[in-house]
Design a protein around this motif. Structure first.
Motif, mmCIF file in Angstrom:
data_model
loop_
_atom_site.group_PDB
_atom_site.id
_atom_site.type_symbol
_atom_site.label_atom_id
_atom_site.label_comp_id
_atom_site.label_asym_id
_atom_site.label_seq_id
_atom_site.Cartn_x
_atom_site.Cartn_y
_atom_site.Cartn_z
ATOM 1 N N PHE A 39 0.853 -1.175 0.000
ATOM 2 C CA PHE A 39 0.000 0.000 0.000
ATOM 3 C C PHE A 39 0.896 1.234 0.000
ATOM 4 C CE2 PHE A 39 -3.973 -1.989 0.025
ATOM 5 C CZ PHE A 39 -3.917 -3.108 0.841
ATOM 6 N N PRO A 40 0.344 2.379 -0.446
ATOM 7 C CA PRO A 40 1.163 3.593 -0.566
ATOM 8 C C PRO A 40 1.917 3.926 0.716
ATOM 9 C CG PRO A 40 -0.950 3.932 -1.608
ATOM 10 C CD PRO A 40 -1.031 2.601 -0.922
ATOM 11 N N LYS A 41 3.177 4.207 0.562
ATOM 12 C CA LYS A 41 4.067 4.605 1.650
ATOM 13 C C LYS A 41 4.172 3.532 2.733
ATOM 14 C CE LYS A 41 3.200 9.515 0.910
ATOM 15 N NZ LYS A 41 4.332 9.635 -0.012
ATOM 16 N N GLN A 42 3.901 2.292 2.382
ATOM 17 C CA GLN A 42 4.039 1.210 3.350
ATOM 18 C C GLN A 42 5.009 0.158 2.819
ATOM 19 O OE1 GLN A 42 0.450 -0.387 5.046
ATOM 20 N NE2 GLN A 42 -0.617 1.582 4.951
ATOM 21 N N SER A 43 5.236 -0.814 3.647
ATOM 22 C CA SER A 43 6.189 -1.864 3.287
ATOM 23 C C SER A 43 5.505 -2.958 2.477
ATOM 24 C CB SER A 43 6.801 -2.444 4.555
ATOM 25 O OG SER A 43 7.817 -3.366 4.234
ATOM 26 N N LEU A 44 6.288 -3.925 2.051
ATOM 27 C CA LEU A 44 5.739 -5.065 1.338
ATOM 28 C C LEU A 44 5.209 -6.093 2.332
ATOM 29 C CD1 LEU A 44 7.992 -3.852 -0.633
ATOM 30 C CD2 LEU A 44 7.938 -6.102 -1.702
ATOM 31 N N MET A 45 4.024 -6.582 2.051
ATOM 32 C CA MET A 45 3.438 -7.635 2.874
ATOM 33 C C MET A 45 3.330 -8.893 2.026
ATOM 34 S SD MET A 45 3.043 -6.262 5.803
ATOM 35 C CE MET A 45 2.054 -7.500 6.612
ATOM 36 N N LEU A 46 3.916 -9.971 2.496
ATOM 37 C CA LEU A 46 3.852 -11.222 1.769
ATOM 38 C C LEU A 46 2.420 -11.739 1.770
ATOM 39 C CD1 LEU A 46 5.384 -13.544 0.342
ATOM 40 C CD2 LEU A 46 5.669 -14.587 2.600
ATOM 41 N N MET A 47 1.921 -12.072 0.583
ATOM 42 C CA MET A 47 0.578 -12.610 0.465
ATOM 43 C C MET A 47 0.607 -14.138 0.421
ATOM 44 S SD MET A 47 -0.914 -10.065 -2.448
ATOM 45 C CE MET A 47 -2.558 -10.766 -2.391
ATOM 46 N N ALA A 48 1.499 -14.660 -0.426
ATOM 47 C CA ALA A 48 1.508 -16.106 -0.623
ATOM 48 C C ALA A 48 2.822 -16.552 -1.240
ATOM 49 C CB ALA A 48 0.346 -16.526 -1.520
ATOM 50 N N THR A 49 3.103 -17.813 -1.032
ATOM 51 C CA THR A 49 4.269 -18.475 -1.621
ATOM 52 C C THR A 49 3.755 -19.498 -2.616
ATOM 53 O OG1 THR A 49 5.490 -18.196 0.442
ATOM 54 C CG2 THR A 49 6.342 -19.809 -1.132
ATOM 55 N N SER A 50 4.310 -19.450 -3.800
ATOM 56 C CA SER A 50 3.807 -20.287 -4.885
ATOM 57 C C SER A 50 4.907 -21.221 -5.372
ATOM 58 C CB SER A 50 3.355 -19.357 -6.021
ATOM 59 O OG SER A 50 3.170 -20.055 -7.224
ATOM 60 N N ASN A 51 4.611 -22.505 -5.366
ATOM 61 C CA ASN A 51 5.558 -23.489 -5.881
ATOM 62 C C ASN A 51 4.990 -24.134 -7.125
ATOM 63 O OD1 ASN A 51 7.848 -23.672 -3.872
ATOM 64 N ND2 ASN A 51 6.104 -23.934 -2.530
ATOM 65 N N GLU A 52 5.836 -24.348 -8.104
ATOM 66 C CA GLU A 52 5.400 -24.907 -9.372
ATOM 67 C C GLU A 52 4.731 -26.253 -9.183
ATOM 68 O OE1 GLU A 52 7.115 -27.610 -11.103
ATOM 69 O OE2 GLU A 52 5.792 -27.524 -12.829
ATOM 70 N N GLY A 53 3.534 -26.370 -9.723
ATOM 71 C CA GLY A 53 2.821 -27.632 -9.706
ATOM 72 C C GLY A 53 2.085 -27.960 -8.429
ATOM 73 N N SER A 54 2.116 -27.048 -7.464
ATOM 74 C CA SER A 54 1.386 -27.325 -6.222
ATOM 75 C C SER A 54 0.582 -26.096 -5.800
ATOM 76 C CB SER A 54 2.351 -27.750 -5.114
ATOM 77 O OG SER A 54 3.254 -26.712 -4.840
ATOM 78 N N LYS A 55 -0.259 -26.294 -4.822
ATOM 79 C CA LYS A 55 -1.099 -25.194 -4.358
ATOM 80 C C LYS A 55 -0.253 -24.154 -3.620
ATOM 81 C CE LYS A 55 -5.437 -27.744 -3.881
ATOM 82 N NZ LYS A 55 -6.522 -28.158 -2.940
ATOM 83 N N ALA A 56 -0.668 -22.919 -3.749
ATOM 84 C CA ALA A 56 0.054 -21.845 -3.069
ATOM 85 C C ALA A 56 -0.200 -21.886 -1.572
ATOM 86 C CB ALA A 56 -0.382 -20.495 -3.631
ATOM 87 N N GLU A 63 -7.135 -13.935 1.780
ATOM 88 C CA GLU A 63 -8.214 -14.809 1.323
ATOM 89 C C GLU A 63 -7.808 -15.557 0.058
ATOM 90 O OE1 GLU A 63 -11.057 -11.092 1.965
ATOM 91 O OE2 GLU A 63 -12.150 -12.855 1.252
ATOM 92 N N LYS A 64 -7.690 -16.856 0.160
ATOM 93 C CA LYS A 64 -7.229 -17.629 -0.997
ATOM 94 C C LYS A 64 -8.263 -17.667 -2.107
ATOM 95 C CE LYS A 64 -8.547 -22.080 0.980
ATOM 96 N NZ LYS A 64 -8.060 -23.424 1.386
#
Lengths: 117, 112
Positions: A39-56, A63-64
């Protein structure tokens, strides 16, 4: 060096529509990709980790069903914001790591600015 | 929240001066990294320091790490107007996923 691209760089959409953002590793294969929101003037927030061929794997509070992630190949991950609303307006950034192991540098894409009207 | 804290939130200096930014974190780490972000752009990796290292240099950058205090600092020497950007620390706890937890960031403005 390792390059990660994102497409589109900027998108404006109406409330209720779905938006797909692509993240590509251009010169390496990425076993893992990460999606962040900033968000503006804020830091990065991790949403999800994604691996090839599997569910994130989603971070707590993300919210997935709203943020659909698909990592169908070793060079492409997509984030779909479903039924977008103004509060989803943000800067979405992906990153990719080329190897598995004890340490891997994350290479970041240039980001996608989403504006929901 | 696991997010680290950085201070100051904003820093304004004159060209040629040194800039110091501090980062504190909450959990054990495998390594700590510093990134730079120009306004509205992606992140650029600056430097990585491992948990068993105390200091690292790269050009005009000097990073220190004190794992007993769970803190790190980034020093930019002889700053230039082009150094104007936001700077973030990010901690990697290790493990299978290599997730990065970002600090709150410092906005550095270098006046010409």
């Amino acid at each position: 060096g390792a390059v990660v691209s994102q497409h589109p760089s900027r998108v404006i959409c109406k409330s209720g529509t779905s938006v797909k953002i692509e993240c590509r590793s251009l010169d390496f294969q990425a076993t893992t990709m990460f999606w962040y929101r900033q968000f503006p003037k804020q830091s990065l927030m991790l949403m999800a980790t994604s691996n090839e061929g599997s569910k994130a794997t989603y971070e707590q509070g993300v919210e997935k069903d709203k943020f659909l992630i698909n990592h169908a190949s070793l060079t492409l991950s997509t984030l779909t914001v479903t039924s977008a609303h103004p509060e989803d307006s943000s800067f979405y950034i992906c990153s990719a790591t080329p190897l598995a192991g004890s340490y891997n540098e994350q290479f970041f894409g240039p980001g996608t600015r989403l504006t929901v009207l | 929240s696991q997010q680290g804290e950085e201070d100051p939130q904003a820093l304004s200096i004159q060209e040629g001066e040194n800039a110091t930014m501090n980062c504190s974190y909450k959990t054990s780490i495998n390594n700590l990294q510093w990134y730079r972000q120009n306004s509205g752009r992606g992140l650029v990796h600056l430097i990585l320091i491992r948990s068993n290292e105390r200091e690292k240099h790269s050009g005009r950058l000097r990073v220190t790490l004190d794992t007993s205090k769970k803190s790190s600092s980034l020093l930019i020497t002889a700053s230039r107007a082009a150094d104007t950007a936001s700077y973030f620390c990010a901690t990697d706890a290790g493990g299978a996923t290599n997730k990065l937890i970002f600090g709150t960031g410092t906005l550095l403005a270098v006046q010409p």
